[in-house]
Design a protein around this motif. Structure first.
Motif, PDB file in Angstrom:
ATOM      1  N   MET A 350       0.822  -1.207   0.000  1.00  0.00           N
ATOM      2  CA  MET A 350       0.000   0.000   0.000  1.00  0.00           C
ATOM      3  C   MET A 350       0.859   1.260   0.000  1.00  0.00           C
ATOM      4  N   LEU A 351       1.978   1.231   0.715  1.00  0.00           N
ATOM      5  CA  LEU A 351       2.889   2.375   0.690  1.00  0.00           C
ATOM      6  C   LEU A 351       3.379   2.641  -0.728  1.00  0.00           C
ATOM      7  N   THR A 424       7.478   3.531  10.577  1.00  0.00           N
ATOM      8  CA  THR A 424       7.612   4.985  10.428  1.00  0.00           C
ATOM      9  C   THR A 424       7.294   5.415   9.004  1.00  0.00           C
ATOM     10  N   GLY A 425       7.791   4.653   8.036  1.00  0.00           N
ATOM     11  CA  GLY A 425       7.493   4.954   6.644  1.00  0.00           C
ATOM     12  C   GLY A 425       6.017   4.860   6.334  1.00  0.00           C
ATOM     13  N   LEU A 426       5.342   3.873   6.905  1.00  0.00           N
ATOM     14  CA  LEU A 426       3.904   3.719   6.671  1.00  0.00           C
ATOM     15  C   LEU A 426       3.122   4.897   7.259  1.00  0.00           C
ATOM     16  N   VAL A 427       3.528   5.358   8.446  1.00  0.00           N
ATOM     17  CA  VAL A 427       2.861   6.513   9.055  1.00  0.00           C
ATOM     18  C   VAL A 427       3.069   7.761   8.194  1.00  0.00           C
ATOM     19  N   PHE A 472       7.222  14.173   2.107  1.00  0.00           N
ATOM     20  CA  PHE A 472       6.769  13.152   3.060  1.00  0.00           C
ATOM     21  C   PHE A 472       6.874  11.748   2.457  1.00  0.00           C
ATOM     22  N   LEU A 473       6.500  11.618   1.187  1.00  0.00           N
ATOM     23  CA  LEU A 473       6.595  10.305   0.554  1.00  0.00           C
ATOM     24  C   LEU A 473       8.055   9.917   0.320  1.00  0.00           C
ATOM     25  N   GLY A 474       8.908  10.907   0.048  1.00  0.00           N
ATOM     26  CA  GLY A 474      10.331  10.608  -0.079  1.00  0.00           C
ATOM     27  C   GLY A 474      10.910  10.103   1.231  1.00  0.00           C
ATOM     28  N   PHE A 560      -1.937   0.196   7.936  1.00  0.00           N
ATOM     29  CA  PHE A 560      -1.017   0.351   9.067  1.00  0.00           C
ATOM     30  C   PHE A 560      -1.483  -0.482  10.261  1.00  0.00           C
ATOM     31  N   LEU A 561      -2.776  -0.529  10.495  1.00  0.00           N
ATOM     32  CA  LEU A 561      -3.297  -1.386  11.575  1.00  0.00           C
ATOM     33  C   LEU A 561      -3.000  -2.852  11.296  1.00  0.00           C
TER      34      LEU A 561
END
Length: 591
Positions: A350-351, A424-427, A472-474, A560-561
């Protein structure tokens, strides 16, 4: 020669001449440095064309815009999926050293084909003919189309092999039995992403400018020369490399354990099937030779059956019934590890679906806005330069400041664990999608207030608003990609490391595919009850792109959950007290 004879050797590793690799002479940061330089060249060669390929296909090969986009999506997705093939071959039959060389030659051949076609007008379709009312274009077909797709998919095959072997080759240079070696390996993955971004930076600036202003034959020529240059650079490091000996097909081991577990579950127990150990799901037959007993004791002392996925422990039962399905505890534990990392892998798709927006809707948003920085007009296609530069700044900061600080605070070797980095990346991806939705609402508000909803004129709002979601995506990409690669490499069994590391690229490919599927589903569902789909038409101002971004934000939150559910239950490779107790019981019984 006497000095070399006295040096200790790396068990399971060979040098480039197939001699035992020597401690102190092979491996280390010097060997990995050659890999990092090669990665800059390799990613430059790949992205110099992939980032701008849709323009070449539509303008010179006369494919429709949608057809060009589909070709590029399929090309990039296939290249990343083929990383699994490269990783499999590196683990099973060849070394990562040889897979890189073979793949680089294949990519060179593909780029050479594309360069020749771009240079010769006779190998391209005829130029478009302008009539009084329309423009007539002949789409590439026949042998010319065959040449185009042969070149593209030779490149995809080569890129897949390189992506599946090069990161693992670099990570294999470090001694994981020492704390210093593990720290250096972690730093390698950070700088691997840095070099990946550095190559991308040159590709989306210099190489794209050459293609747009000097011609595509020069663009393809730069890529061809760059990948060719990477081969002697890689070979220069040959005397320093240590290469892991291939240990056979990991797929065979996985299938054997799964089949053996099912077979032994369905096979009725008999007196000859008497088992021993802690329980029947992880036991051994009593009828073994002295040699076999010794081997089992060694297995028990070095690899304990863990408490998770105990169904698979049945694979080590009843060895005398079917020798073809004979499995060791080590085989079973390796398969358990692979199965346990798969939910983590699924959570990262999903990321990468969010990252796919950077090359689609985000670019189209920027094209409607004011793209001037002073007197400089920035092409919307060059927007990826923002996350690339940010990654290049953040990677050294993370490696030299954030990571050491985290080690001091947590008093642990890793500081921030692999799963925490991925999380952290997913958040950050959730925040990025929320920001993207808010920026789109602002952009459409400006279009409405300025009365430019139906106009093609640039809106009086700077494209730097779009740069926020890029940053943010980077950041999410840096945390997650480096975290994924290190996690898959360190957690996977030694015999499956290249294949496991390739899952990082497979996740990227599936993210691109998922993005296309989501757009199709959203248009189909919203078009069914609104008559006009959220993402339909030629005017972006009439889209409900903000709703799509909010949907991506919600889906990323749910994902994320899902990730938390699996990551909180994941246990890194170690021996727990309960497993240690089981180990002692098995060892005692087998004495």
């Amino acid at each position: 020669m006497e000095e070399a004879h006295n040096l200790k050797t790396w068990e399971g590793y060979l040098d480039w001449k197939n001699r035992p690799a020597l401690c102190g002479r092979h491996g280390g940061m010097l060997a990995a440095s050659f890999v990092l330089v090669v990665e800059v060249l390799e990613n430059l060669a790949y992205l110099a064309n992939a980032s701008n390929l849709v323009l070449y296909l539509s303008k010179f090969m006369h494919f429709s815009p949608s057809g060009s986009a589909n070709i590029v999506t399929n090309f990039m997705g296939t290249a990343f999926l083929l990383a699994l093939l490269g990783g499999f071959l590196a683990d099973a039959f060849f070394t990562t050293y040889h897979i890189y060389l073979i793949s680089a030659v294949i990519e060179f051949m593909g780029l050479l084909v594309l360069t020749v076609q771009a240079r010769s007008s006779s190998l391209k379709p005829l130029p478009c003919v302008s009539a009084s009312t329309s423009i007539s274009c002949e789409q590439v077909d026949g042998s010319k189309a065959v040449m185009l797709f042969t070149g593209l998919y030779l490149v995809a095959l080569g890129v897949g092999g390189i992506k599946g072997s090069l990161p693992s080759h670099g990570a294999e240079q470090f001694d994981e039995n020492t704390q210093q070696g593990r720290k250096q390996r972690s730093a390698f993955f950070n700088y691997y992403v840095f070099c990946l971004s550095f190559g991308a930076l040159i590709a989306v600036t210099f190489a794209v400018w050459i293609e747009d202003n000097k011609g595509w034959q020069w663009g393809f020529g730069i890529s061809t020369a760059t990948i060719l240059l990477s081969i002697p650079v890689f070979l220069l490091g040959s005397p320093t490399y240590r290469n892991k000996v291939p240990s056979g097909s990991p797929i065979t081991t996985i299938l054997k354990v799964l089949i053996a577990a099912v077979y032994n579950t369905c096979k009725p127990q008999t007196p000859n099937n008497a088992v021993m150990g802690v329980d029947t799901s992880s036991s051994y037959t009593t009828e073994t030779s002295e040699v076999e007993d010794s081997y089992i004791r060694e297995e028990a002392l070095n690899q304990t059956p863990t408490e998770s996925l105990e169904f698979l422990d049945r694979a080590v039962m009843n060895k005398s019934i079917n020798p073809t399905l004979r499995c060791t505890v080590k085989d079973v534990e390796e398969v358990k590890v692979v199965i346990k990392i798969l939910p983590i892998f699924m959570s990262t798709i999903m990321l990468n679906c969010c990252l796919a927006q950077l090359s689609t809707f985000s670019v189209q948003q920027a094209s409607t806005m004011n793209t001037k920085l002073g007197s400089l007009k920035v092409p919307p296609a060059s927007l990826p330069v923002f996350p690339v530069i940010f990654i290049m700044i953040l990677a050294p900061i993370y490696n030299h400041i954030i990571s050491p600080f985290a080690r001091k605070v947590t008093k642990s070797e890793m500081g921030i664990t692999h799963l925490q980095r991925i999380g952290t990346g997913l958040v950050l991806s959730i925040v990025a999608m929320a920001l993207a939705a808010l920026v789109e609402m602002k952009r459409k508000g400006v279009a409405t207030s300025a009365g430019l909803t139906d106009s093609a004129k640039p809106l009086p709002i700077t494209f730097l608003w779009i740069a926020l979601q890029y940053l943010f995506l980077g950041s999410a990409d840096l945390f997650t990609l480096a975290g994924m690669m290190e996690f898959f490499f360190t957690e996977a069994p030694l015999s499956m490391r290249s294949l496991a590391t390739s899952l990082s690229w497979a996740s990227l490919a599936m993210g691109y595919y998922l993005s296309s599927v989501l757009v199709s589903i959203v248009n189909a569902v919203t078009g069914a009850y609104r008559h006009t789909s959220w993402l339909f038409g030629s005017n972006l101002n009439h889209y409900h792109l903000e709703r799509f971004y909010w949907l991506m934000c919600i889906l990323s939150g749910i994902n994320f959950l899902h990730y938390l559910f699996w990551s909180c239950r994941y246990r890194y490779k170690s021996t727990s007290p309960r497993d240690e107790q089981k180990l002692q019981q098995i060892a005692q019984v087998n004495r």
